[in-house]
Design a protein around this motif. Sequence first.
Motif, PDB file in Angstrom:
ATOM      1  N   PRO A 170       2.101  14.264   1.677  1.00 14.76           N
ATOM      2  CA  PRO A 170       2.658  15.526   1.818  1.00 14.76           C
ATOM      3  C   PRO A 170       3.887  15.274   2.664  1.00 14.76           C
ATOM      4  O   PRO A 170       4.018  14.117   3.425  1.00 14.76           O
ATOM      5  N   GLU A 171       5.043  16.106   2.226  1.00 24.24           N
ATOM      6  CA  GLU A 171       6.174  16.134   3.035  1.00 24.24           C
ATOM      7  C   GLU A 171       6.403  15.597   4.378  1.00 24.24           C
ATOM      8  O   GLU A 171       5.484  16.388   5.172  1.00 24.24           O
ATOM      9  N   GLY A 172       6.874  14.817   4.696  1.00 25.01           N
ATOM     10  CA  GLY A 172       7.109  14.534   6.343  1.00 25.01           C
ATOM     11  C   GLY A 172       6.150  13.466   7.050  1.00 25.01           C
ATOM     12  O   GLY A 172       6.181  12.985   8.103  1.00 25.01           O
ATOM     13  N   THR A 173       5.197  13.040   6.106  1.00 25.45           N
ATOM     14  CA  THR A 173       4.346  12.069   6.409  1.00 25.45           C
ATOM     15  C   THR A 173       5.051  10.611   6.768  1.00 25.45           C
ATOM     16  O   THR A 173       5.875  10.330   5.606  1.00 25.45           O
ATOM     17  N   ASP A 174       5.024  10.200   7.932  1.00 27.68           N
ATOM     18  CA  ASP A 174       5.724   8.976   8.219  1.00 27.68           C
ATOM     19  C   ASP A 174       4.736   7.612   8.132  1.00 27.68           C
ATOM     20  O   ASP A 174       3.862   7.503   9.236  1.00 27.68           O
ATOM     21  N   LEU A 175       4.705   6.905   6.867  1.00 23.05           N
ATOM     22  CA  LEU A 175       3.966   5.912   6.874  1.00 23.05           C
ATOM     23  C   LEU A 175       4.157   4.726   7.847  1.00 23.05           C
ATOM     24  O   LEU A 175       3.035   3.904   8.135  1.00 23.05           O
ATOM     25  N   THR A 176       5.237   4.387   8.058  1.00 21.95           N
ATOM     26  CA  THR A 176       5.842   3.470   8.874  1.00 21.95           C
ATOM     27  C   THR A 176       5.064   3.782  10.590  1.00 21.95           C
ATOM     28  O   THR A 176       4.547   2.708  11.028  1.00 21.95           O
ATOM     29  N   ALA A 177       5.272   5.036  10.756  1.00 20.44           N
ATOM     30  CA  ALA A 177       4.476   5.170  12.223  1.00 20.44           C
ATOM     31  C   ALA A 177       3.106   5.189  11.977  1.00 20.44           C
ATOM     32  O   ALA A 177       2.373   4.474  12.720  1.00 20.44           O
ATOM     33  N   TYR A 178       2.709   5.471  10.875  1.00 19.23           N
ATOM     34  CA  TYR A 178       1.056   5.448  10.776  1.00 19.23           C
ATOM     35  C   TYR A 178       0.654   4.004  10.805  1.00 19.23           C
ATOM     36  O   TYR A 178      -0.383   3.440  11.328  1.00 19.23           O
ATOM     37  N   ALA A 228       0.877  -1.260   0.156  1.00 19.26           N
ATOM     38  CA  ALA A 228      -0.122   0.015   0.062  1.00 19.26           C
ATOM     39  C   ALA A 228       0.763   1.295  -0.115  1.00 19.26           C
ATOM     40  O   ALA A 228       0.686   2.192  -0.728  1.00 19.26           O
ATOM     41  N   ALA A 229       1.737   1.116   1.105  1.00 20.45           N
ATOM     42  CA  ALA A 229       2.621   2.517   1.189  1.00 20.45           C
ATOM     43  C   ALA A 229       3.117   3.056  -0.158  1.00 20.45           C
ATOM     44  O   ALA A 229       3.242   4.311  -0.528  1.00 20.45           O
ATOM     45  N   PRO A 230       3.817   2.155  -0.938  1.00 22.15           N
ATOM     46  CA  PRO A 230       4.482   2.550  -2.258  1.00 22.15           C
ATOM     47  C   PRO A 230       3.655   3.291  -3.309  1.00 22.15           C
ATOM     48  O   PRO A 230       4.013   3.784  -4.108  1.00 22.15           O
TER      49      PRO A 230
END
Length: 490
Positions: A341-349, A334-336
Amino acid sequence: MPDMTRIPSAEAKGEISIVHLGLGAFHRAHQAVYLEHYRQRTGDTAWGVSSANLRSSVGLVDALREAGLRYHVAEYADSEHVTVREIGVIKEALFSGRDGNGHWGRDREALLARLAASDTHLVTLTVTEKGYFLNPASGELLIDDPMIAVDIAMPTQPRTAPGLLVEALARRRVQGLAPFTVLSCDNMPDNGKRTRNAVIQLAKRRDTALAEWIEREVAFPCSMVDRIVPAMTENDFTRLAELGIEDPNAVVGEAFSQWVVEDDFPQGRPAWEVDGVEMVADVAPFETMKLRMLNGSHSLLAYLGALDGIETVAEAVSRDDLVALLRRYMLDEAAPTLTMPEGTDLTAYAEQLLRRFANDSLRHRLQQIAMDGSQKLPQRWLHGAQARLAAGGEVSCTALGVAAWIRYTASTDLSGRSHAVDDPLAERLADLHARHGNNVAALVPAFLAVEDVFPPALAAEPCFTEAVMAAYTTLTQQGLAGALASLGQA
Ligand code: NAI
Ligand code: CS2
């Protein structure tokens, strides 16, 4: 006994300027809570709500009326901490669905009058993905659906959400009134645009001048909505009673809540932003992130878990192999496909989502999430899979999910226990099982050929069809643990 904080509602008075269609659990636990916050913080009583059910739950409408239109929301941070809020922003409850005697539209005229009233500036909706009567894959209005056919034949006595919006806007136009803004709060990609599409397509079948007016004058902002609000269980009511909350209209949810809204309200809106609502120019990145990562994971748990006799989300994520599957799906598939927006941390999400799913104070039943899969999978899995394959990536987790959904629609789990398949396409899908049985080489392509669900371009991808067939075989022959283990080796 959990530590409880109780927050009473503000005073009772207030005008109605919002109409909500879909008086369900989520509306009561999300939009109404933001409005209660707003009213308590500002003292502004202008944004009261008239809330209507168009289908089920005449009982809820009447029970809310009997309770003076106040109810409670229990927000569980975890099993030890709960905040119970009394909500008083709903000023009217209406029912325009079919009652137990088969009669439609008990309060339809009152609802249409409210929608056409000059004080009404905003209409919000939570009518489920199927309530827009759109083809899930193409987004086209289902003009052959019997409900839409009735609204085309009798436009002044509408039964559907799009039909009610068209009739109300027609009345406002004739009266020379400005329209209201339409804000969908359903889990659909581009939910505002899709709602606009349904309304305009239906209006065109009635009066092209009306359709053109709607195209020109009516705002349909998109929004991303997020709060896990499971359908109430007897255990939920019992837990609330133990806290001294005897309320048949109560809802339970997690403490987390998020609302990201496209700021396009020509007729005005509450100043939600100071209550944590994120007003943005473009909701799409947030919507896509949430639909693919949260809802896509939810649907993986729903079908894989249900096939293995698992009851709830919290139970499912107590299994390391399912957590490993979700991490791989969220971060590798999904993440790729997301542009954030700049700075979004998808791992943390992703890690935050896993913590939310593990909240065992919510009995979020997999059966509820599994409902309406034909309406959910395009935006949760399939659009992302197309993007992933186009980028040369692999979609093994999604293929396993699709295989599990196909198997789930056979109405039994892997141990042969029966379950209901609650889906607008249930009969059509059951017919595919009857026709193809265990012939996986025929069954899977037959499902992928259902264009209302699967984009033809995706179904035409040999690697996708082969991956789904292989996953289906492994799942049915080796069970959930075996399928997850073999995926892990892939
Ligand atoms: P619910 O079952 O409590 O309420 C569903 C509402 O939709 C009811 O008012 C029902 O009458 C109405 N409805 C169903 N089919 C309809 C149709 N064909 N036409 C018109 N109205 C129809 O479900 P809940 O929890 O309120 O969820 C509703 C929607 O809210 C979901 O489908 C989703 O789009 C959105 N949502 C739900 C969340 C949750 O965790 N429950 C979270 C985020 C979004
Ligand atoms: C769930 C959603 O029932 C479902 O399909 O995936 O309702 C989910 O609980 C919400 O989108 C969370 O915000």
